[in-house]
Write an enzyme that holds these catalytic residues in place. Structure first.
Site: not given
Ligand code: DX5
Ligand code: ZN
Length: 216
Positions: A8, A33, A35, A37, A66, A68, A137, A175
């Site tokens: 990620s 990956h 993320d 947001m 991903h 969010m 998650m 994740d």
């Molecule tokens: C959290 C993200 C993850 C995050 C995971 O909201 O969706 O992808 O980067 O990070 P770690 O592996 O540090 O928990």
């Molecule tokens: Zn993620």
């Protein structure tokens, strides 16, 4: 079968993204990956499309995106423009999930549905044959470096059962809080793909950490 590893980018060094993406390119990682947001669906904001345009140009690994965000269907063209391989949308963010999944597939990407820790696996029953992956998650989304929620292991087992009796070919991705210890338990429970942020980027040797996760 060896697990697929999707590091990620959220835990990368944002002042030197190109360097960290190059490390991923050279590593045994299968995907990258990403993320995204919005500060509404989750209480944080990460990076947006102007930054991700350059990330996509630099990455030689398929992008596992991903979202969010609320109303993720609004951004299907932007995610497609990145050349994304997989587009993950949250079940909790889609009133008309079936339609959104079809729209992602029509756009030429692999659709995946993501569920939060408090969302039960049984709610996937009527969408499981339409998706290429389910992202479970194992932390509440929004931040890297959180502690793995152990109940996820039970959800991986339930999901594996749902996939086999429904005849779906969906992969199971997990994740949040994934490291060598939790990663082993997640794979043993029946998952296919591990996302790892902090475990990779805070490791003294990130490439070696990816190799070890891949060897689980
Ligand atoms: C959290 C993200 C993850 C995050 C995971 O909201 O969706 O992808 O980067 O990070 P770690 O592996 O540090 O928990
Ligand atoms: Zn993620």
């Amino acid at each position: 079968m060896k697990p697929l590893i999707s590091p990620s980018l959220l835990s990368a060094d944002f002042a030197h993204l190109a360097k960290d993406i190059e490390m991923i390119n050279q590593s045994d990682a299968d995907w990258l990956h990403i993320d995204i947001m919005d500060g509404v669906f989750v209480p944080n904001i990460s990076f947006g499309f102007p930054v991700l345009k350059y990330v996509a140009e630099l990455s030689q690994k398929p992008l596992d995106v991903h979202l969010m965000i609320v109303e993720p269907q609004k951004f299907i063209p932007e995610v497609k423009a990145l050349g994304a391989h997989i587009m993950n949308v949250h079940l909790e963010a889609c009133t008309h999930l079936h339609r959104v999944i079809q729209q992602i597939r029509e756009a030429g990407m692999k659709p995946a549905v993501t569920i939060n820790p408090s969302t039960p696996v049984v709610l996937l029953q009527d969408i499981i044959c339409d998706v290429d992956m389910v992202l479970l998650m194992s932390v509440n989304p929004g931040f890297g470096g959180q502690k793995f929620i152990r109940h996820t292991l039970e959800k991986v087992r339930q999901l594996r059962e749902l996939i086999s009796y429904s005849g779906s070919h969906a992969l199971i991705e997990v994740d949040g809080g994934v490291n060598l210890e939790t990663g082993k338990e997640i794979i043993d429970a029946g998952a296919d793909v591990l996302v790892a942020g902090n475990a990779v980027f805070a490791a003294p040797d990130p490439m070696e950490m990816i190799r070890q996760l891949k060897a689980l």
